[in-house]
Design an enzyme around this catalytic site. Sequence first.
Site, PDB file in Angstrom:
ATOM      1  N   LEU A   1       0.843  -1.201   0.000  1.00  0.00           N
ATOM      2  CA  LEU A   1       0.000   0.000   0.000  1.00  0.00           C
ATOM      3  C   LEU A   1       0.874   1.246   0.000  1.00  0.00           C
ATOM      4  O   LEU A   1       1.624   1.483   0.944  1.00  0.00           O
ATOM      5  CB  LEU A   1      -0.911  -0.003   1.227  1.00  0.00           C
ATOM      6  CG  LEU A   1      -1.892   1.164   1.339  1.00  0.00           C
ATOM      7  CD1 LEU A   1      -2.987   1.040   0.303  1.00  0.00           C
ATOM      8  CD2 LEU A   1      -2.503   1.220   2.735  1.00  0.00           C
TER       9      LEU A   1
ATOM     10  N   HIS B   1       5.970   2.548  11.687  1.00  0.00           N
ATOM     11  CA  HIS B   1       6.556   3.741  11.095  1.00  0.00           C
ATOM     12  C   HIS B   1       5.517   4.864  11.124  1.00  0.00           C
ATOM     13  O   HIS B   1       4.312   4.623  11.021  1.00  0.00           O
ATOM     14  CB  HIS B   1       6.977   3.432   9.661  1.00  0.00           C
ATOM     15  CG  HIS B   1       7.804   4.487   9.015  1.00  0.00           C
ATOM     16  ND1 HIS B   1       7.252   5.624   8.463  1.00  0.00           N
ATOM     17  CD2 HIS B   1       9.146   4.595   8.823  1.00  0.00           C
ATOM     18  CE1 HIS B   1       8.209   6.376   7.957  1.00  0.00           C
ATOM     19  NE2 HIS B   1       9.365   5.779   8.162  1.00  0.00           N
TER      20      HIS B   1
END
Length: 343
Positions: free
Chosen positions: A126, A230
């Site tokens: 993605l 992240h």
Amino acid sequence: MYYIRPIAIEDLDTLHQIAVESGPGFTSLPENTELLQKKIERSTQALARDLDRPGAQSYLFVLVDSETDQVVGTTGIEASVGLDAPWYHYRLGTVVHASRELDIHNRFNTLYLCNDYTGCSEVCTLYLKPDHRHSQNGSLLSKSRFLFMAEHPQRFSERVIAEMRGYSDEHGRSPFWEGLGRKFFAMDYSEADYLTGSGNKVFIAELMPKYTIYLHLLPEEAQQVIGRVHTNTEPAKRMLENEGFRFENYVDIFDAGPTITAPLEKIRAIRESRYAKVRLIDKAEETPDHIHFLLSNTQANGFRCCLSSLYERQGIAELSREYADLLQVKNNDTIRLVELKGR
């Protein structure tokens, strides 16, 4: 307007650009034109086949800006992971060391190398270009996969996983890798990540420690990022959690990013999706009865998906001609739809 379609070989240059932009930690897109071309070919071949069970197929889609015809993002699904190469994770666990004579009872958090998710389907790959991170395009990219899976459930496994990109700093440095992986691999995180993304996973089995790892023996900085995502991945994680994905104490072996999972049939967008007949109208007007929907046609090789506000009642969806063109459907055709957000 934006829409989802299957990737094509003509998208190779753009896919390579996305691989470069995404940076270290985006394992599924290595910066290698030859490998990316093979990924496109695998997806094209899988969509062209009439499959009745999941195997080692890969499906890759792109998000297109219809006004410019530019590809601005990508998203993918692996039908069944770990069939052609081992699929590794660390499982978080607990070990107790106790001595009655010394009156000592210690609990230690541990990591154990495993292949527990072998055979699961995976939503992956993605990425949305920064200039297009608006108008709920991220939701369209992510959730379009679920409409495809809802329409073609025989192509996928009963359980679906999503590996979330683990924490690394602005320089691409992974504290977990520095605290553990580097000691066994003697290479930079980016290099190990590239080797994994290119399909060269044999070195993992050859070099990774086979025994239980005690977390308190790792540097404090490495311990703090276990299960942490992240910064750029936080919205994607929240979105999947809202669809029913949960963390079950499995993390990535390189950056310790969390792997979240859900049963296929219990994913919200799949469970609540349904069919409707198209009623074409010249132009849709916003009213209180209009709800934001994800819409898709019912094809595989010609899959299309978009996001639109429309009026739906008793199995009839009023669809403007411009959106019908995006989905490549006509009046009285069947489409699959689901509310963008849960009821």
